[in-house]
Enzyme design. Structure first.
Site, PDB file in Angstrom:
ATOM      1  CG  HIS A 128      -2.871  -6.517  -2.123  1.00 54.12           C
ATOM      2  ND1 HIS A 128      -3.597  -7.802  -2.589  1.00 54.12           N
ATOM      3  CD2 HIS A 128      -2.197  -6.286  -3.555  1.00 54.12           C
ATOM      4  CE1 HIS A 128      -3.257  -8.221  -3.803  1.00 54.12           C
ATOM      5  NE2 HIS A 128      -2.324  -7.455  -4.038  1.00 54.12           N
ATOM      6  CG  LEU A 129      -1.427   0.261  -5.101  1.00 57.97           C
ATOM      7  CD1 LEU A 129      -1.095   1.144  -3.990  1.00 57.97           C
ATOM      8  CD2 LEU A 129      -0.349   0.193  -6.118  1.00 57.97           C
ATOM      9  CG  HIS A 130      -6.636  -0.851  -1.429  1.00 56.76           C
ATOM     10  ND1 HIS A 130      -5.698  -1.370  -0.752  1.00 56.76           N
ATOM     11  CD2 HIS A 130      -7.504  -0.001  -0.694  1.00 56.76           C
ATOM     12  CE1 HIS A 130      -6.098  -0.756   0.576  1.00 56.76           C
ATOM     13  NE2 HIS A 130      -7.183  -0.227   0.796  1.00 56.76           N
ATOM     14  CG  LEU A 131      -6.305   4.745  -5.729  1.00 58.68           C
ATOM     15  CD1 LEU A 131      -6.811   5.371  -6.928  1.00 58.68           C
ATOM     16  CD2 LEU A 131      -5.764   5.597  -4.490  1.00 58.68           C
ATOM     17  CD  GLN A 146      -2.858   0.843  -0.009  1.00 57.02           C
ATOM     18  OE1 GLN A 146      -2.869   0.448  -0.793  1.00 57.02           O
ATOM     19  NE2 GLN A 146      -4.049   2.006   0.295  1.00 57.02           N
TER      20      GLN A 146
END
Length: 399
Positions: free
Chosen positions: A235-238, A198
């Site tokens: 865990h990469l997110h918008l 993230q």
């Protein structure tokens, strides 16, 4: 029509939503104009209609942890017009947040991550087309879908078997947030099998800006919580969602820091923030400059939150009704590692922007503007620390 953007191939289990720059809505509605439409949804863009219909379909299918209907909402008395909403079910039924101890924490395949979601939670994957006029095209352009299957995690030496959609290059996956804050609450993420932590990237930031321009609704918001800034999954997110209320921060006054980059400082607000503004014509350079700031904060181990919304040009003065540009607010704040949730709300991207999802009826009944400010102030950097950070960022950006 939104159907012209969506392509569901016979062999695929996930639809594609293809878009181009021709689909961007540069001239945004003011809130006065929005109110004139009332329940009439004809002003919505094809993106709005596609996202909302798919989201409602999945709500009706029972894929969320709780039904989200009309949230009890009130505007707090005071100059800041905080929007408080009672959302008891989210505080009770949301997934337990991952154990976070560092802003620079690496991805851990043994913790919950988006490779473990149910396929039914995927709304569609979005692909930017190089075609100039996607709306008028008879054929939807974009990459093909591989469908659901088992794949290896692509993150360096990390190995993980995961049952997910493998996105083709350049696509962004749209997934329902099963513990929604508001109507249309989704997560935007790059290929989950990349197993990115993230930490904001230029590509995802660019997509966040584009998604706001794809929407014709002034209340469509996009945001990012860093690790230590109440991100619950590394865990990469918008986040993306609709909040059908005007926020003070959309038109608040600011002080120019780097005018050549449209980089400002908002101080007439309980949570001082750094502000980037764009009229939508220079999205790539704006995304690059934003990530220079967030990368700087990560390198300094400073937790942060980011909020993208339509807003007025900060050069036009305080209180402007225009919503023809995009404001990106970045807050540097104290980290929340191991923090106990003892207040009426957590202080993350929504709360810093003036949207308050409150956890229980008692706090909702008693909450005031002053009590909100007290809670938020406890999460901010000390004044001297923030002042020094502002000076350091200006020097860094001008190198």
């Amino acid at each position: 029509m939104e159907e012209e953007h969506i392509n569901q191939r016979p062999s695929a289990t996930v639809e594609e939503y293809s878009y181009s720059e021709a689909d961007f809505v540069f001239s945004g509605l003011s809130w006065k104009e929005r109110r004139q439409y009332a329940e009439d949804t004809s002003f919505l863009s094809p993106f709005d209609k596609a996202l909302q219909s798919k989201w409602e379909q999945k709500m009706n299918e029972g894929l969320f942890r709780y039904p989200l209907r009309n949230l009890q909402t009130k505007i707090l008395p005071g100059s800041l017009s905080y929007v408080a909403q009672l959302n008891i079910q989210r505080s009770i039924n949301r997934r337990k947040p991952e154990d976070i101890w560092s802003i620079q924490q690496k991805f851990n395949p043994n913790q919950f991550n988006y490779n473990k979601i149910k396929p039914e939670e995927i709304v569609f994957q979005m692909i930017r087309s190089e075609t100039e006029h996607c709306v008028d095209s008879d054929k939807v352009h974009g990459s093909s879908v591989n469908g659901m299957g088992t794949s290896d995690c692509k993150s360096g030496s990390t190995h993980q078997r995961c049952c997910i959609l493998e996105c083709k290059g350049g696509c962004t996956l749209v997934v329902i947030n099963v513990s929604p804050l508001e109507f249309g609450h989704v997560l935007f993420m790059p290929d989950p099998s990349l197993c990115l932590p993230q930490i904001l990237t230029e590509d995802l930031m660019l997509f966040g800006l584009e998604s706001v321009l794809l929407s014709a609704h002034p209340g469509f918001r996009v945001g990012f919580n860093s690790l230590g800034g109440f991100a619950s999954v590394n865990h990469l997110h918008l986040h993306g969602f609709y909040l059908d209320h005007d926020l003070f921060i959309e038109s608040s006054s600011s002080k120019p820091l780097c005018p050549e980059m449209n980089f400002h400082l908002i101080t007439h607000f309980p949570a001082p923030s750094f502000l980037f503004y764009t009229d939508g014509r220079n999205l790539k350079s704006t995304a690059q400059n934003i990530c220079k700031v967030t990368d700087f904060l990560v390198a300094k181990n400073i937790a942060h939150n980011l909020f993208i919304t339509r807003g007025s040009n900060p050069d036009t003065g305080n209180g402007s009704e225009g919503r023809n540009g995009i404001r990106v607010n970045i807050w540097a704040r104290k980290p929340s590692f191991g923090a106990k949730e003892v207040s009426a709300f957590n202080v993350a991207l929504c709360e810093l922007a003036g949207h308050l999802p409150v956890k229980n009826q008692e706090d909702f009944n008693s909450i005031t503007e002053d009590s909100v400010i007290d809670i938020i102030h406890n999460c901010l950097l000390a004044d001297d620390e923030f002042t020094q950070l502002s000076l350091d960022l200006v020097e860094y950006l001008r190198k």
